[in-house]
Design a protein around this motif. Structure first.
Motif, short mmCIF file in Angstrom:
data_model
loop_
_atom_site.label_atom_id
_atom_site.label_comp_id
_atom_site.label_asym_id
_atom_site.label_seq_id
_atom_site.Cartn_x
_atom_site.Cartn_y
_atom_site.Cartn_z
N GLY A 15 0.82 -1.21 0.00
CA GLY A 15 0.00 0.00 0.00
C GLY A 15 0.85 1.26 0.00
O GLY A 15 0.54 2.24 -0.69
N MET A 16 1.95 1.25 0.77
CA MET A 16 2.84 2.41 0.82
C MET A 16 3.54 2.61 -0.52
O MET A 16 3.71 3.74 -0.98
N LYS A 17 3.97 1.50 -1.17
CA LYS A 17 4.62 1.61 -2.48
C LYS A 17 3.70 2.33 -3.47
O LYS A 17 4.12 3.24 -4.18
N ALA A 18 2.46 1.92 -3.51
CA ALA A 18 1.49 2.51 -4.43
C ALA A 18 1.21 3.97 -4.06
O ALA A 18 1.17 4.84 -4.94
N ALA A 19 1.03 4.25 -2.78
CA ALA A 19 0.74 5.62 -2.34
C ALA A 19 1.92 6.55 -2.62
O ALA A 19 1.73 7.67 -3.11
N PHE A 20 3.13 6.11 -2.33
CA PHE A 20 4.31 6.93 -2.63
C PHE A 20 4.48 7.14 -4.13
O PHE A 20 5.00 8.16 -4.56
N GLY A 21 4.04 6.19 -4.93
CA GLY A 21 4.14 6.30 -6.38
C GLY A 21 3.34 7.46 -6.96
O GLY A 21 3.62 7.94 -8.05
N THR A 22 2.36 7.94 -6.21
CA THR A 22 1.52 9.05 -6.69
C THR A 22 2.04 10.41 -6.24
O THR A 22 1.50 11.43 -6.64
N VAL A 23 3.08 10.43 -5.40
CA VAL A 23 3.58 11.68 -4.83
C VAL A 23 4.59 12.35 -5.78
O VAL A 23 5.46 11.68 -6.34
N SER A 24 4.44 13.65 -5.92
CA SER A 24 5.39 14.46 -6.69
C SER A 24 6.04 15.47 -5.77
O SER A 24 5.49 15.82 -4.72
N LYS A 66 11.03 6.54 -8.26
CA LYS A 66 9.88 5.88 -8.90
C LYS A 66 10.35 4.77 -9.83
O LYS A 66 11.36 4.89 -10.51
N LYS A 67 9.59 3.70 -9.82
CA LYS A 67 9.77 2.59 -10.76
C LYS A 67 8.41 2.24 -11.31
O LYS A 67 7.38 2.55 -10.71
N THR A 68 8.40 1.56 -12.42
CA THR A 68 7.15 1.10 -13.00
C THR A 68 6.92 -0.34 -12.60
O THR A 68 7.84 -1.17 -12.65
N ALA A 69 5.71 -0.64 -12.18
CA ALA A 69 5.35 -2.01 -11.78
C ALA A 69 4.02 -2.37 -12.40
O ALA A 69 3.18 -1.52 -12.67
N LYS A 70 3.85 -3.67 -12.65
CA LYS A 70 2.56 -4.16 -13.17
C LYS A 70 1.72 -4.67 -12.02
O LYS A 70 2.17 -5.40 -11.16
N GLY A 71 0.46 -4.24 -12.03
CA GLY A 71 -0.48 -4.68 -11.01
C GLY A 71 -1.07 -6.03 -11.38
O GLY A 71 -0.78 -6.60 -12.44
N SER A 72 -1.89 -6.57 -10.51
CA SER A 72 -2.52 -7.87 -10.75
C SER A 72 -3.43 -7.83 -11.97
O SER A 72 -3.70 -8.87 -12.58
N ASP A 73 -3.89 -6.64 -12.34
CA ASP A 73 -4.75 -6.51 -13.52
C ASP A 73 -3.94 -6.28 -14.80
O ASP A 73 -4.51 -6.10 -15.88
N GLU A 76 0.16 -0.99 -15.72
CA GLU A 76 1.41 -0.46 -15.17
C GLU A 76 1.11 0.76 -14.31
O GLU A 76 0.23 1.56 -14.64
N SER A 77 1.86 0.89 -13.22
CA SER A 77 1.72 2.05 -12.35
C SER A 77 3.07 2.39 -11.75
O SER A 77 3.97 1.55 -11.70
N ALA A 78 3.21 3.63 -11.29
CA ALA A 78 4.44 4.06 -10.63
C ALA A 78 4.39 3.65 -9.17
O ALA A 78 3.35 3.77 -8.51
N VAL A 79 5.52 3.17 -8.66
CA VAL A 79 5.64 2.80 -7.25
C VAL A 79 6.97 3.33 -6.72
O VAL A 79 7.90 3.58 -7.49
N ARG A 80 7.04 3.50 -5.43
CA ARG A 80 8.28 3.87 -4.73
C ARG A 80 8.41 2.97 -3.51
O ARG A 80 7.47 2.85 -2.73
N GLN A 81 9.57 2.39 -3.32
CA GLN A 81 9.85 1.55 -2.16
C GLN A 81 9.98 2.43 -0.92
O GLN A 81 10.80 3.35 -0.90
#
Length: 188
Positions: A15-24, A66-73, A76-81
């Motif tokens: 959840g944090m990876k996905a949430a951080f992926g939306t931050v600029s 940011k990195k690009t990751a594929k979701g279960s669907d 592709e979305s941006a994520v941050r560790q």
């Protein structure tokens, strides 16, 4: 507030990876950290991107580039560790509390406070957490990794400090007093 500072019992890394992926850079964020030395503390302020695109808030690393990751669907979305010390993001407190302005010199180890700081390039930000004292210097007070007060007076970056709850009257974890940090490379 003190229960909120305790943080979740388990980190939601996905959840944090996905949430951080939306931050600029420039977005206002709140990140809950947990460290052995400073306890649990919340930093709220503008996100700052480093030259490597790591994300920082209040001078602390919050998440990697940011990195690009594929979701279960398959999308592709941006994520941050998230950084290893990040306990929760987004860290949204939905209760209310009424802190009282105090002098930093009047605080003691274990008091729960909200402190505002200003430091370039991070701008103005808030740190909420328990005050820690140095083992051998009770005037050397910090909240998270930020200095509140020393024997010379208030820290130059400190704008204001407010007391949420005195030591012993809240359930937020209180770390031990800070000892000296030993660095092997500097010995002998």
């Amino acid at each position: 507030m003190d229960t909120f500072i305790k943080g979740p019992s388990k980190r939601d890394v996905a959840g944090m990876k996905a949430a951080f992926g939306t931050v600029s850079a420039g977005d206002v964020v709140s990140v809950l950290y947990k460290t052995a030395r400073f306890g649990n503390f919340l930093i709220s302020g503008q996100a700052h991107a480093t030259v490597l695109d790591d994300l920082m808030v209040g001078g602390l690393n919050a998440a990697a580039a940011k990195k690009t990751a594929k979701g279960s669907d398959g999308e592709e979305s941006a994520v941050r560790q998230p950084d290893k010390d990040v306990r929760a993001f987004p860290a949204e407190f939905d209760g209310s509390f009424e802190p009282q302005a105090v002098e930093a010199a009047d605080l003691t180890h274990g008091d729960l406070v909200v402190a505002s700081f200003s430091q370039e390039p991070y701008g103005d930000f808030l740190v909420t957490g328990v005050v820690t004292e140095a083992e051998n210097d009770h005037s050397y007070l910090m909240v998270g990794p930020w200095i509140l007060h020393t024997a010379q007076g208030n820290a130059p970056r400190l704008l204001e400090v407010q007391l949420v709850s005195t030591a012993g009257t809240h359930v937020a974890p209180v770390p031990t007093r800070r000892g000296l940090v030993e660095v092997a490379e500097l010995d002998g």
